[in-house]
Scaffold this motif. Structure first.
Motif, short mmCIF file in Angstrom:
data_model
loop_
_atom_site.label_atom_id
_atom_site.label_comp_id
_atom_site.label_asym_id
_atom_site.label_seq_id
_atom_site.Cartn_x
_atom_site.Cartn_y
_atom_site.Cartn_z
N SER A 23 42.55 76.90 57.83
CA SER A 23 43.58 76.07 57.21
C SER A 23 43.06 75.16 56.10
CB SER A 23 44.29 75.23 58.27
OG SER A 23 43.33 74.52 59.04
N ASP A 24 41.75 74.94 56.09
CA ASP A 24 41.17 74.11 55.01
C ASP A 24 40.68 74.96 53.86
OD1 ASP A 24 39.04 75.33 56.15
OD2 ASP A 24 37.91 73.49 56.61
N GLY A 25 40.98 76.27 53.92
CA GLY A 25 40.64 77.16 52.82
C GLY A 25 39.34 77.88 52.99
N ASN A 26 38.56 77.52 53.97
CA ASN A 26 37.28 78.17 54.20
C ASN A 26 37.52 79.57 54.74
OD1 ASN A 26 34.84 78.95 55.88
ND2 ASN A 26 34.09 77.10 54.87
N THR A 27 36.74 80.53 54.25
CA THR A 27 36.93 81.93 54.65
C THR A 27 35.79 82.46 55.49
OG1 THR A 27 35.94 82.66 52.56
CG2 THR A 27 38.36 82.45 52.64
N ASP A 28 34.86 81.54 55.91
CA ASP A 28 33.74 82.00 56.71
C ASP A 28 34.18 82.22 58.15
OD1 ASP A 28 32.12 81.77 54.51
OD2 ASP A 28 31.42 79.73 55.02
N ASN A 29 33.66 83.27 58.72
CA ASN A 29 33.94 83.56 60.13
C ASN A 29 32.78 84.38 60.67
OD1 ASN A 29 35.25 83.79 62.62
ND2 ASN A 29 36.22 85.73 62.01
N PRO A 30 31.94 83.77 61.53
CA PRO A 30 32.08 82.38 62.04
C PRO A 30 31.68 81.34 60.97
CG PRO A 30 30.09 83.41 62.86
CD PRO A 30 30.79 84.49 62.09
N ARG A 31 31.97 80.09 61.30
CA ARG A 31 31.58 78.99 60.43
C ARG A 31 31.02 77.83 61.26
NH1 ARG A 31 36.87 75.72 58.25
NH2 ARG A 31 35.24 74.33 57.45
N THR A 32 30.19 77.06 60.65
CA THR A 32 29.60 75.90 61.34
C THR A 32 30.14 74.63 60.71
OG1 THR A 32 27.59 77.14 61.87
CG2 THR A 32 27.46 74.73 61.98
N ILE A 33 30.58 73.71 61.56
CA ILE A 33 31.08 72.41 61.06
C ILE A 33 30.28 71.29 61.72
CG2 ILE A 33 33.43 73.31 60.72
CD1 ILE A 33 34.16 71.72 63.31
N VAL A 34 30.26 70.12 61.07
CA VAL A 34 29.64 68.90 61.63
C VAL A 34 30.78 67.97 62.04
CG1 VAL A 34 28.15 66.90 61.20
CG2 VAL A 34 27.58 69.17 60.21
N VAL A 35 30.76 67.59 63.30
CA VAL A 35 31.84 66.76 63.83
C VAL A 35 31.72 65.35 63.28
CG1 VAL A 35 32.92 65.81 65.89
CG2 VAL A 35 31.96 68.15 65.92
N LEU A 36 32.73 64.93 62.54
CA LEU A 36 32.76 63.58 61.98
C LEU A 36 33.94 62.80 62.53
CD1 LEU A 36 31.91 64.43 58.26
CD2 LEU A 36 30.36 63.60 60.03
N GLY A 37 34.74 63.47 63.33
CA GLY A 37 35.89 62.83 63.93
C GLY A 37 36.80 63.91 64.51
N ASN A 38 37.91 63.48 65.09
CA ASN A 38 38.85 64.45 65.61
C ASN A 38 39.37 65.32 64.47
OD1 ASN A 38 38.66 63.45 68.26
ND2 ASN A 38 40.17 61.86 67.83
#
Length: 301
Positions: A23-38
């Motif tokens: 939904s944020d436009g990223n097309t990577d699958n899988p993808r890695t995110i850094v938790v900065l909040g909910n």
């Protein structure tokens, strides 16, 4: 998750779907995110596009080929060329047209085969026919109509008058051959004065009644085959001529003398013949008269 913790997001599309993007436009699958909040991440999937191929095996055309979405309903049709028929699809289905649900790339092959048609023959009258059976489209069929003895072929039901013929089979054909009994001519003729009847055209094996009627002062003698019956029945087995012979009636002319003298001219004569009769008196006698009163010693009767 803890603040600044790394998290791997992974999405697995259901069968028939593919991953488009997050939904944020990223097309990577899988993808890695850094938790900065909910946070909420939505994976967007769409129905896949699939290629449906439709192929003709034999003489015919097919429709339905194209690119479709997963679970689309598609109609496939198979149209044979003239003289051919649709047989089946490669998966054994004989539905035509047929509906399929798209679940992936697929090829459907329609098999066509040459059409088979029936030639049906029958006989009207005394005779036989041959050439009936099953034939492929455009195949030649030889038809033959054979009459029984003393019959003849007339025509086929399509008015063709050839007893043996060749047709090109393009559809089911039903024909009948008409046979008729042979006809023969009976001719009646005469010799002499009289009339004859019974001549004409007759069916084979029919009875013809012949009649010979003599003219006045004539009598019937015989037919040319020595039959002496003036009226007779003959069996018609072929063309034939029957001749009746008539003869003029004959009568006896008797001349006699009463007294001394001689007479001449008596005998048997045809009716209507002119006969000279003569009375000759002996010496010292004279002719007096005939019995009918006629006084001419020489006369014609």
């Amino acid at each position: 998750y803890a603040y600044k913790q790394e998290v791997e997001l992974h999405v697995t599309p259901n069968t028939g779907y593919y991953f488009v993007r997050w939904s944020d436009g990223n097309t990577d699958n899988p993808r890695t995110i850094v938790v900065l909040g909910n946070a909420t991440y939505e994976a967007i999937m769409e129905k896949g596009d699939y290629q449906i191929n439709v192929v003709a095996d034999g003489q015919g055309t097919v429709t339905g080929k194209g690119t479709y979405k997963y679970q689309d309903e598609v109609t496939l049709t198979a149209t044979p060329l003239e003289g051919y028929i649709f047989d089946k699809w490669q998966d054994g289905s004989t539905d035509n047209p047929r509906k399929i649900i798209v679940e992936g790339n697929a090829t459907y092959t329609a098999t066509f085969k040459i059409g088979t048609y029936n030639v049906t023959l029958s006989a009207i009258g005394n005779g036989t026919v041959s050439g009936a059976g099953k034939y492929n489209y455009n195949e030649k069929a030889t038809l033959k109509a054979t009459p029984d003895a003393h019959y003849h072929f007339v025509k086929w039901s399509d008015d063709d008058t050839n007893s043996e013929r060749t047709i090109t089979v393009k559809k089911d054909v039903s024909l009948s051959a008409t046979f008729a009994i042979d006809k023969h001519t009976i001719t009646v003729d005469k010799i002499g004065e009289g009339s004859v009847s019974g001549g004409g055209e007759y069916d084979y094996n029919a009875d013809a009644t012949l009649n010979a009627e003599p003219a006045e002062h004539y009598h019937f003698v015989e037919w040319n085959d020595k039959v002496i019956d003036a009226q007779r029945a003959v069996k018609v087995l072929g063309d034939a001529t029957y001749t009746a012979t008539f003869a003029i009636n004959q009568h006896t002319l008797t001349v006699t003398s009463n007294g001394n003298g001689t007479v001449s001219g008596g005998g048997t004569y045809d009716y209507g013949t002119k006969v000279t009769i003569k009375a000759t008196a002996e010496d010292n006698y004279h002719f007096v008269k005939w019995s009918d009163g006629n006084t001419n010693a020489t006369r014609e009767v």
